[in-house]
Design an enzyme around this catalytic site. Sequence first.
Site, PDB file in Angstrom:
ATOM      1  N   GLY A 108      25.951  16.428  36.959  1.00 11.52           N
ATOM      2  CA  GLY A 108      25.230  16.233  38.222  1.00 11.52           C
ATOM      3  C   GLY A 108      26.119  16.470  39.423  1.00 11.52           C
ATOM      4  O   GLY A 108      25.682  17.040  40.435  1.00 11.52           O
TER       5      GLY A 108
ATOM      6  N   HIS B 176      19.171  20.504  36.235  1.00  9.07           N
ATOM      7  CA  HIS B 176      19.338  19.600  37.371  1.00  9.07           C
ATOM      8  C   HIS B 176      18.406  19.999  38.503  1.00  9.07           C
ATOM      9  O   HIS B 176      18.142  21.185  38.720  1.00  9.07           O
ATOM     10  CB  HIS B 176      20.780  19.633  37.891  1.00  9.07           C
ATOM     11  CG  HIS B 176      21.760  19.043  36.934  1.00  9.07           C
ATOM     12  ND1 HIS B 176      22.141  17.730  36.986  1.00  9.07           N
ATOM     13  CD2 HIS B 176      22.416  19.594  35.889  1.00  9.07           C
ATOM     14  CE1 HIS B 176      23.004  17.487  36.009  1.00  9.07           C
ATOM     15  NE2 HIS B 176      23.187  18.607  35.326  1.00  9.07           N
TER      16      HIS B 176
ATOM     17  N   GLU C 260      19.594  10.134  35.682  1.00  9.41           N
ATOM     18  CA  GLU C 260      19.964  10.996  34.564  1.00  9.41           C
ATOM     19  C   GLU C 260      18.853  11.041  33.517  1.00  9.41           C
ATOM     20  O   GLU C 260      18.358   9.997  33.072  1.00  9.41           O
ATOM     21  CB  GLU C 260      21.269  10.502  33.927  1.00  9.41           C
ATOM     22  CG  GLU C 260      21.873  11.479  32.953  1.00  9.41           C
ATOM     23  CD  GLU C 260      23.301  11.111  32.565  1.00  9.41           C
ATOM     24  OE1 GLU C 260      23.809  11.734  31.623  1.00  9.41           O
ATOM     25  OE2 GLU C 260      23.890  10.207  33.200  1.00  9.41           O
TER      26      GLU C 260
ATOM     27  N   CYS D 174      27.589  10.977  36.945  1.00 13.86           N
ATOM     28  CA  CYS D 174      27.086  12.069  36.109  1.00 13.86           C
ATOM     29  C   CYS D 174      27.939  13.295  36.419  1.00 13.86           C
ATOM     30  O   CYS D 174      27.904  13.815  37.541  1.00 13.86           O
ATOM     31  CB  CYS D 174      25.615  12.339  36.404  1.00 13.86           C
ATOM     32  SG  CYS D 174      24.923  13.746  35.487  1.00 13.86           S
TER      33      CYS D 174
ATOM     34  N   CYS E 102      27.390  17.153  28.685  1.00 13.97           N
ATOM     35  CA  CYS E 102      27.620  15.943  29.480  1.00 13.97           C
ATOM     36  C   CYS E 102      29.032  16.019  30.045  1.00 13.97           C
ATOM     37  O   CYS E 102      30.011  16.040  29.282  1.00 13.97           O
ATOM     38  CB  CYS E 102      27.450  14.696  28.621  1.00 13.97           C
ATOM     39  SG  CYS E 102      27.802  13.147  29.481  1.00 13.97           S
TER      40      CYS E 102
END
Length: 266
Positions: A210, A153, A198, A207, A75
Amino acid sequence: MMRRVPLPFVKYHGLGNDFVVVDGPLMDAERARRICDRRRGVGADGVLTVLPPRSAGAAATMHIFNSDGSVAAMCGNGIRCVARHLADTRGLDGDLVIDTDSGPKRCTIHRGPGGAVEAVSVEMGPARLEGEQPFRVDGEALRALRVSMGNPHAVLFDAPERARALAVGPAIERLVPGGVNVGFARPGPSGIDLVVWERGAGLTDACGTGACAAAVASVSRGLARAGVPVEVRLPGGALAITVAPDLVGVTMRGPAERAFTGETDL
């Protein structure tokens, strides 16, 4: 009867992507889910547990529970918050390494003129382009570029709007075994506008992985420059993402803010 022991925690956020940070031991997934509940718990996108390091020279290990109790390997906003937590609670400064389930990540604490932490940079490690993947949602044909940042992703060059992410994101997440983070990116001359659905948390203000995936996808298509910081603008604010010319090395820089401390006996 078992005595209920209060759990100390610190609430942090990275551009509105918010986390409950606790020092180990590791709790169970159901407790993490209850803590993240925004009506009956503390409220967060995830619980980050700081555990002893796994590798030589690392400061700590970060374990990630998403708000639904699932586990994430990495993360981006979360690791900045853990680095900030280590700076605040252990006095760590400059460069430090945090172990994650997607490998060790080198972080740098940046302080302002008064000594306060103003940003954290993270060497996110190698990105991996995994090619295009078609999706069909409610009869609409969509194509996404798959990018791995240590977590999966799917980047769509599509309208970076919350309504669009809410309409399409959940279906795409479910169409990939194990789930996938879904980014809606619009590259332009001044940077990239991005909204992310997410995996395990839903629509978030930001994110970090992301943003990195969107930058890698954009550079790979010639829509953003390699080797220089690219501003990725999310609903919660902007991150600076630098993608190496070989698309492998990715560095993220952004804020990590402490909101409050507390105890919970959930």
